[in-house]
Design an enzyme around this catalytic site. Structure first.
Site, PDB file in Angstrom:
ATOM      1  N   LYS A   1      54.826   5.952  65.571  1.00  0.00           N
ATOM      2  CA  LYS A   1      55.771   4.873  65.635  1.00  0.00           C
ATOM      3  C   LYS A   1      55.944   4.228  66.979  1.00  0.00           C
ATOM      4  CE  LYS A   1      58.290   5.678  61.277  1.00  0.00           C
ATOM      5  NZ  LYS A   1      57.584   7.106  60.837  1.00  0.00           N
TER       6      LYS A   1
HETATM    7  C1  LIG Z   1      56.591   7.254  59.707  1.00  0.00           C
HETATM    8  C2  LIG Z   1      55.822   8.254  59.755  1.00  0.00           C
HETATM    9  C3  LIG Z   1      54.831   8.479  58.677  1.00  0.00           C
HETATM   10  C4  LIG Z   1      54.662   7.491  57.561  1.00  0.00           C
HETATM   11  O1  LIG Z   1      54.049   6.290  58.186  1.00  0.00           O
HETATM   12  P1  LIG Z   1      54.021   4.761  57.057  1.00  0.00           P
HETATM   13  O2  LIG Z   1      53.560   3.920  58.123  1.00  0.00           O
HETATM   14  O3  LIG Z   1      55.713   4.833  56.896  1.00  0.00           O
HETATM   15  O4  LIG Z   1      53.350   5.155  56.008  1.00  0.00           O
HETATM   16  C5  LIG Z   1      53.982   9.577  58.921  1.00  0.00           C
HETATM   17  N1  LIG Z   1      54.166  10.526  59.702  1.00  0.00           N
HETATM   18  C6  LIG Z   1      55.154  10.520  60.734  1.00  0.00           C
HETATM   19  C7  LIG Z   1      55.241  11.653  61.652  1.00  0.00           C
HETATM   20  C8  LIG Z   1      55.851   9.393  60.673  1.00  0.00           C
HETATM   21  O5  LIG Z   1      57.045   9.335  61.590  1.00  0.00           O
END
Ligand SMILES: *Cc1c(COP(=O)(O)O)cnc(C)c1O
Length: 498
Positions: free
Chosen positions: A118
């Site tokens: 993120k």
């Molecule tokens: C947020 C997150 C996801 C999921 O990603 P999306 O874009 O919501 O599908 C997967 N793995 C981790 C470690 C995350 O923080």
């Protein structure tokens, strides 16, 4: 470029407006009016740097917007934003290195300040919001409001901390996140940040935030916005790493220009994988996009039979960032598949009945581009152990979900195109589960971090090294029915911390 609501094409906004609003007033999400003018210059890709790729993507998706204004053109404007966002923020010079594991490649997207993928989006989003604010002449203070199950909150805090004209409030479930995740958030000391735990689970915190958006009477000079992946400014930055991994494979001699590459994506809110679909729409030779889920397999079922049904049990798993029953960004795929009216209809069905069902031709269209699979808790644990024993490669639980789905998918389809598995978190962010998988003992989460390092020798990311000693800056806690009055108090307080 203009952005239209997924529920009504008559709602049309500039990129800046879409970034500042986050969500359309009819509840829809903003989508590019068309991908026609968004063709990525593939002939230049191999020679481009990471930042040039990101700038190219941003300038194509936000073309014609004043937020990119620069005397040397929009591409230079985008490059300036990207530089401000990324320079010096990632642990490696290469923000998303590819590791070869067996026949596949793991794209490590977790070398940012909070050790989850993120960061790639949430380091750039604040720059986009700031630039959008300036270019639209928006004088109001923007307050970003976010509920988090762990990773979003820390990445958003890291991105927005210290950014002028923007404040951020993060709510997290009091007993619902890991000790490492909690300490990452409550130790952020930016004067524009506020972190507050809520007595309840993630859904309580999330509902509380939605309620605040719907019913809080804001004072003059303050606007609310969101850092969740419903914001197009959060989605756009993620498109770049799909192109970037393709360039790396070209450079390694693993593929020739034009060869198809598959991507396996550990999925929650459907933002990350949708960014891959945007890349495909912009000309990247993508084979299949494979949506990997954990025991909360609402998406696997949807891709199988076209029925999206959220009326089911919710499981708390060892890959908590994917524990979700409503994947917001799926709405954007529906929109691309069947248009605004039909999309609005399905979303109304989801709200009323918790369920909707696609027509066969709609499902067929989606299935020609996407595959899906899921992984149980036990398989996830076994995958971490097996991959470590067989390849000496350490992965976290979310990545393991994707890896396990990859192995099953490849066996089933016999697909031999090059495949990239997206790795979304550092194994150190979920040390407990990783230690459990390796069959090792430890005493609490902070100890697990140290013992994982002692056992594997893998370097602890600098932001997690010594995290247990970081000073706790935020100690506020509220009950779920106090969230509204808490935010009301905060938006009416000019200076939060001295
Ligand atoms: C947020 C997150 C996801 C999921 O990603 P999306 O874009 O919501 O599908 C997967 N793995 C981790 C470690 C995350 O923080």
């Amino acid at each position: 470029m203009f952005y239209l609501s997924t529920r009504n094409n008559k709602i049309s906004k500039t990129p800046s407006e879409a970034v500042l609003e986050g969500i359309a007033r009819d509840g829809g999400l903003y989508m590019p009016k068309s991908f026609d003018g968004c063709a990525f210059p593939m002939e230049k890709l191999e020679e481009m740097t990471n930042k040039e790729i990101s700038a190219e993507v941003i300038s194509l998706l936000f073309s014609g917007d004043k937020m990119l204004a620069n005397e040397n053109g929009e591409l230079a404007g985008a490059y300036a934003l990207v530089s401000r966002a990324y320079d010096g923020k990632f642990e490696n010079e290469d923000y998303a290195p590819l590791a070869k594991v067996g026949d596949a490649y793991v794209m490590e997207l977790y070398h940012g300040p909070t050790c989850a993928f993120k960061d790639v989006a949430l380091q750039l989003l604040p720059q986009l919001v700031s630039a959008a604010k300036e270019s639209t002449g928006e004088k109001d203070e923007i307050v970003i409001l976010t509920a988090t199950s762990g990773d979003t909150g820390s990445a958003a805090l890291s991105g927005f901390s210290g950014v002028d004209g923007i404040k951020i409030i993060v709510f997290y479930p009091r007993n619902g996140i890991s000790a490492v995740q909690e300490r990452q958030m409550v130790s952020v000391d930016g004067k524009n940040t506020c972190v507050c735990s809520v007595g309840g689970n993630f859904d309580d915190a999330q509902s509380g935030v939605k309620n605040i958006f719907a019913s809080l009477k804001l004072p003059e000079g303050v606007k609310l916005s969101s850092a969740n992946s419903i914001n197009i400014g959060r989605l756009a930055p993620q498109v770049a790493y799909y192109f970037k991994s393709y360039r790396d494979l070209l450079k390694n001699g693993e593929i020739k220009m034009g060869d198809k590459v598959n991507f396996i994506v550990p999925t929650g809110n459907f933002g990350d994988i949708l960014a891959g679909y945007f890349a495909k729409k912009m000309g990247l030779p993508v084979g299949k996009l494979v949506c990997a889920s954990n025991a909360n397999k609402v998406l696997t079922d949807f891709f199988e039979n076209g029925v999206y049904n959220k009326n089911r049990s919710f499981f708390v798993t060892n890959s908590p960032s994917m524990d979700i029953l409503i994947s917001s960004n799926l709405e954007r795929l529906l929109y691309l598949t069947c248009g605004d009216e039909k999309c609005a209809y399905y979303m109304a069905q989801l709200k009323e009945k918790g369920e909707y069902k696609l027509e066969k031709d709609e499902l067929d269209k989606i299935k020609s581009e996407f595959d899906a699979g899921f992984t149980s808790e036990d398989e996830t644990i076994k995958t971490i152990r097996d991959v470590y024993e067989k390849h000496g490669y350490l992965m976290d639980t979310h990545t393991a979900v994707a890896w396990s789905v990859y192995e099953k998918w490849q066996k089933e389809t016999g697909n031999t195109d090059k495949t990239v598995v997206l790795s979304t978190a550092s194994p150190y962010k979920f040390s407990n589960s990783v230690m459990n998988a390796l069959g090792k003992e430890y005493d609490g989460e902070f100890d697990a971090l140290k013992k994982l390092n002692a056992y594997t020798g893998a370097k602890i990311p600098s932001s997690l090294d010594g995290i247990e000693n970081k000073i706790v800056f935020h100690k506020v806690t509220v009950e779920k029915d106090e969230m509204l009055s808490f935010v009301d108090k905060m938006v009416n307080t000019k200076v939060w911390h001295e």
